[in-house]
Each structure stands twice: as C-alpha cells, then as structure tokens.
Scaffold this motif. Structure first.
Motif, PDB file in Angstrom:
ATOM      1  N   VAL A  85       0.702  -1.048   0.024  1.00  0.00           N
ATOM      2  CA  VAL A  85       0.184  -0.055   0.063  1.00  0.00           C
ATOM      3  C   VAL A  85       0.783   1.354  -0.072  1.00  0.00           C
ATOM      4  CG1 VAL A  85      -1.789   1.281   1.242  1.00  0.00           C
ATOM      5  CG2 VAL A  85      -2.178  -1.233   0.997  1.00  0.00           C
ATOM      6  N   LEU A  86       2.000   1.193   0.795  1.00  0.00           N
ATOM      7  CA  LEU A  86       2.947   2.412   0.905  1.00  0.00           C
ATOM      8  C   LEU A  86       3.589   2.617  -0.676  1.00  0.00           C
ATOM      9  CD1 LEU A  86       4.186   4.792   2.500  1.00  0.00           C
ATOM     10  CD2 LEU A  86       5.956   2.959   2.930  1.00  0.00           C
ATOM     11  N   HIS A  87       3.723   1.511  -1.125  1.00  0.00           N
ATOM     12  CA  HIS A  87       4.546   1.749  -2.586  1.00  0.00           C
ATOM     13  C   HIS A  87       3.627   2.197  -3.703  1.00  0.00           C
ATOM     14  CE1 HIS A  87       8.448  -0.154  -1.720  1.00  0.00           C
ATOM     15  NE2 HIS A  87       7.863  -1.186  -1.155  1.00  0.00           N
ATOM     16  N   LEU A  88       2.216   1.737  -3.575  1.00  0.00           N
ATOM     17  CA  LEU A  88       1.057   2.204  -4.414  1.00  0.00           C
ATOM     18  C   LEU A  88       0.916   3.786  -4.254  1.00  0.00           C
ATOM     19  CD1 LEU A  88      -1.322  -0.624  -4.140  1.00  0.00           C
ATOM     20  CD2 LEU A  88       0.293  -0.102  -6.139  1.00  0.00           C
ATOM     21  N   LYS A  89       1.074   4.272  -3.078  1.00  0.00           N
ATOM     22  CA  LYS A  89       0.888   5.679  -2.479  1.00  0.00           C
ATOM     23  C   LYS A  89       1.982   6.385  -3.345  1.00  0.00           C
ATOM     24  CE  LYS A  89      -2.161   4.920   1.224  1.00  0.00           C
ATOM     25  NZ  LYS A  89      -2.403   5.165   3.122  1.00  0.00           N
ATOM     26  N   LEU A  90       3.120   5.820  -3.146  1.00  0.00           N
ATOM     27  CA  LEU A  90       4.428   6.716  -3.690  1.00  0.00           C
ATOM     28  C   LEU A  90       4.260   6.847  -5.136  1.00  0.00           C
ATOM     29  CD1 LEU A  90       7.079   5.217  -1.052  1.00  0.00           C
ATOM     30  CD2 LEU A  90       6.047   7.406  -1.166  1.00  0.00           C
ATOM     31  N   ASN A  91       3.819   5.547  -5.678  1.00  0.00           N
ATOM     32  CA  ASN A  91       3.866   5.399  -7.097  1.00  0.00           C
ATOM     33  C   ASN A  91       2.825   6.543  -7.676  1.00  0.00           C
ATOM     34  OD1 ASN A  91       5.584   3.248  -7.184  1.00  0.00           O
ATOM     35  ND2 ASN A  91       3.989   1.621  -7.596  1.00  0.00           N
ATOM     36  N   GLU A  92       1.799   6.626  -6.759  1.00  0.00           N
ATOM     37  CA  GLU A  92       0.738   7.720  -7.323  1.00  0.00           C
ATOM     38  C   GLU A  92       1.110   9.055  -7.237  1.00  0.00           C
ATOM     39  OE1 GLU A  92      -3.054   9.672  -8.258  1.00  0.00           O
ATOM     40  OE2 GLU A  92      -2.262   7.660  -8.534  1.00  0.00           O
ATOM     41  N   LEU A  93       2.009   9.545  -6.290  1.00  0.00           N
ATOM     42  CA  LEU A  93       2.847  10.546  -5.909  1.00  0.00           C
ATOM     43  C   LEU A  93       3.832  11.019  -7.191  1.00  0.00           C
ATOM     44  CD1 LEU A  93       3.103  11.007  -2.075  1.00  0.00           C
ATOM     45  CD2 LEU A  93       1.414  12.283  -3.624  1.00  0.00           C
ATOM     46  N   ILE A  94       4.432   9.995  -7.409  1.00  0.00           N
ATOM     47  CA  ILE A  94       5.542  10.232  -8.423  1.00  0.00           C
ATOM     48  C   ILE A  94       4.750  10.359  -9.701  1.00  0.00           C
ATOM     49  CG2 ILE A  94       7.188   8.859  -9.765  1.00  0.00           C
ATOM     50  CD1 ILE A  94       7.866   7.090  -7.074  1.00  0.00           C
ATOM     51  N   ALA A  95       3.823   9.541 -10.166  1.00  0.00           N
ATOM     52  CA  ALA A  95       3.074   9.624 -11.423  1.00  0.00           C
ATOM     53  C   ALA A  95       2.283  10.890 -11.495  1.00  0.00           C
ATOM     54  CB  ALA A  95       2.126   8.447 -11.699  1.00  0.00           C
ATOM     55  N   ALA A  96       1.824  11.520 -10.361  1.00  0.00           N
ATOM     56  CA  ALA A  96       0.963  12.904 -10.437  1.00  0.00           C
ATOM     57  C   ALA A  96       2.035  14.018 -10.525  1.00  0.00           C
ATOM     58  CB  ALA A  96       0.281  12.918  -9.236  1.00  0.00           C
ATOM     59  N   HIS A  97       3.214  13.757 -10.147  1.00  0.00           N
ATOM     60  CA  HIS A  97       4.218  14.969  -9.966  1.00  0.00           C
ATOM     61  C   HIS A  97       5.018  15.260 -11.226  1.00  0.00           C
ATOM     62  CE1 HIS A  97       7.445  17.648  -8.702  1.00  0.00           C
ATOM     63  NE2 HIS A  97       6.446  18.099  -7.705  1.00  0.00           N
ATOM     64  N   LYS A  98       4.552  16.322 -11.778  1.00  0.00           N
ATOM     65  CA  LYS A  98       5.067  16.641 -13.225  1.00  0.00           C
ATOM     66  C   LYS A  98       6.534  16.690 -13.337  1.00  0.00           C
ATOM     67  CE  LYS A  98       5.120  20.320 -16.648  1.00  0.00           C
ATOM     68  NZ  LYS A  98       4.699  21.527 -17.057  1.00  0.00           N
ATOM     69  N   GLY A  99       7.503  16.960 -12.245  1.00  0.00           N
ATOM     70  CA  GLY A  99       8.961  16.860 -12.300  1.00  0.00           C
ATOM     71  C   GLY A  99       9.547  15.492 -11.893  1.00  0.00           C
ATOM     72  N   ALA A 100       8.655  14.638 -11.415  1.00  0.00           N
ATOM     73  CA  ALA A 100       9.050  13.469 -10.805  1.00  0.00           C
ATOM     74  C   ALA A 100       9.620  12.509 -11.984  1.00  0.00           C
ATOM     75  CB  ALA A 100       8.214  12.894  -9.976  1.00  0.00           C
ATOM     76  N   SER A 101      10.638  11.657 -11.909  1.00  0.00           N
ATOM     77  CA  SER A 101      11.313  10.656 -12.543  1.00  0.00           C
ATOM     78  C   SER A 101      10.190   9.294 -12.633  1.00  0.00           C
ATOM     79  CB  SER A 101      12.444  10.459 -12.386  1.00  0.00           C
ATOM     80  OG  SER A 101      12.912   9.349 -13.266  1.00  0.00           O
ATOM     81  N   ASN A 102       9.508   9.188 -13.674  1.00  0.00           N
ATOM     82  CA  ASN A 102       8.564   8.161 -13.546  1.00  0.00           C
ATOM     83  C   ASN A 102       9.494   6.896 -13.602  1.00  0.00           C
ATOM     84  OD1 ASN A 102       6.344   9.585 -13.610  1.00  0.00           O
ATOM     85  ND2 ASN A 102       5.984   9.371 -15.971  1.00  0.00           N
ATOM     86  N   ARG A 103      10.690   6.586 -13.784  1.00  0.00           N
ATOM     87  CA  ARG A 103      11.393   5.412 -13.790  1.00  0.00           C
ATOM     88  C   ARG A 103      11.292   4.908 -12.313  1.00  0.00           C
ATOM     89  NH1 ARG A 103      17.676   6.980 -14.425  1.00  0.00           N
ATOM     90  NH2 ARG A 103      17.603   9.127 -13.198  1.00  0.00           N
ATOM     91  N   LEU A 104      11.037   5.657 -11.222  1.00  0.00           N
ATOM     92  CA  LEU A 104      10.983   5.121 -10.041  1.00  0.00           C
ATOM     93  C   LEU A 104       9.684   4.633  -9.385  1.00  0.00           C
ATOM     94  CD1 LEU A 104      12.893   8.088  -7.923  1.00  0.00           C
ATOM     95  CD2 LEU A 104      13.956   5.975  -8.767  1.00  0.00           C
ATOM     96  N   ILE A 105       8.818   4.524 -10.322  1.00  0.00           N
ATOM     97  CA  ILE A 105       7.649   3.832 -10.161  1.00  0.00           C
ATOM     98  C   ILE A 105       7.855   2.342 -10.169  1.00  0.00           C
ATOM     99  CG2 ILE A 105       5.237   3.176 -11.043  1.00  0.00           C
ATOM    100  CD1 ILE A 105       5.130   6.192 -12.040  1.00  0.00           C
ATOM    101  N   ASN A 106       7.487   1.725  -9.017  1.00  0.00           N
ATOM    102  CA  ASN A 106       7.754   0.279  -8.629  1.00  0.00           C
ATOM    103  C   ASN A 106       9.139   0.158  -8.585  1.00  0.00           C
ATOM    104  OD1 ASN A 106       5.067  -0.566  -8.816  1.00  0.00           O
ATOM    105  ND2 ASN A 106       4.962  -0.975 -11.122  1.00  0.00           N
ATOM    106  N   ALA A 107       9.779   1.175  -8.138  1.00  0.00           N
ATOM    107  CA  ALA A 107      11.272   0.786  -7.732  1.00  0.00           C
ATOM    108  C   ALA A 107      11.339  -0.408  -6.945  1.00  0.00           C
ATOM    109  CB  ALA A 107      11.882   1.960  -7.152  1.00  0.00           C
TER     110      ALA A 107
END
Length: 158
Positions: A85-107
């Motif tokens: 659940v924590l990873h999913l929430k962090l993935n949502e924040l990464i995906a939603a933030h324009k300047g964040a690197s999407n390569r960290l989704i599912n790190a």
C-alpha cells in the motif's frame, strides 16, 4: 490493462484475510499483552504445584513456540500488505508530480544492482544540491545534470 480495484472489492475478501487482519490488529492491543502477561503469571504461580517439573516447563515452551510461529506469518502478511500500500501511494505521487522521474515507479521491483545505481545517482544529486547552497531547490537527476552542465558552461564563459 486491468482497472484498479474499487472500494467495493473489499467485502469479497477471503475469510482468511479478514481473520488474519483481526488477529493482527488484536495482537497489538493492551488487552492482548495483559492476557499474555496473565497467562505467564498463572504458569509461574503453578510452578510449586507441579514441582517445577519438565512437563510444567514444556507447557509454556510449547505454547509460546506455537503462538510465536503462527504470529510471525500473520505479522509478515500485515507488513507485506502495508508495504504494498505504501508503494502504491508513492507510485501515485510520483506519477502525479510533473517533475518526478517516472522510472522510480515500482522501484521496489528493481534488482539490488539497479537500486545501488539509483542510490549513486541520488548521492550525486545531493552533492550537487549541496554545491548550489539552495536547500529549497529540487529537481530530478536529469534536471540536476542539465543544471550542473549549464552552470559549468556559464562559469567557463566568464
């Protein structure tokens, strides 16, 4: 791609999932601790009655071993769920933030070598941020590299 589960999917969870969640939640309560403490006190108080026999000792050893063995699995199950659940929430924040690197989704699925490589990049980012003397400025690794190169070019032209 499957749609994300909805809140209505929760009631269809398995009996074991509900049972495990209740036991895990209850085991962390003051009442559970007091019950365990009372059982140990009763066991200790009955020592003289049973002449501190090997059977008397075996009762507490066996009981605590079985409970510990089962609780390890329940606690691990709860931690796995919480971590996911924590990873999913962090993935949502990464995906939603324009300047964040999407390569960290599912790190969390990266290999240890990939994680170490990313750690090195973020150490580099931290070092560059320290050189900027601006703690409020944030950027991705790529932006940090571009910013750093631009600063170098600007300094070399002076």
């Amino acid at each position: 791609m499957l749609p994300p589960p909805t809140a209505s999917a929760a009631p269809t969870s398995s009996f074991f999932a509900r049972f495990a969640a209740r036991i895990t939640a209850w085991s962390g309560t003051t009442m559970a601790f007091c019950l365990a403490l009372a059982l140990v006190a009763v066991w200790a108080a009955t020592g003289p009655l049973f002449n501190y026999s090997a059977t008397w000792q075996l009762v507490i050893n066996t009981g605590t071993t079985i409970i510990t063995f089962l609780m390890v699995f329940l606690i691990q199950r709860a931690q796995n769920k919480d971590s996911l659940v924590l990873h999913l929430k962090l993935n949502e924040l990464i995906a939603a933030h324009k300047g964040a690197s999407n390569r960290l989704i599912n790190a969390q699925d990266f290999t240890e070598d990939e994680i170490n490589l990313l750690h090195q990049y973020f150490c580099l980012l931290a070092a560059k941020a320290k050189l900027d003397h601006d703690l409020g400025r944030t950027h991705s690794v790529e932006e940090a590299e571009e910013n750093h190169q631009e600063k170098r070019r600007a300094r070399s032209h002076k």
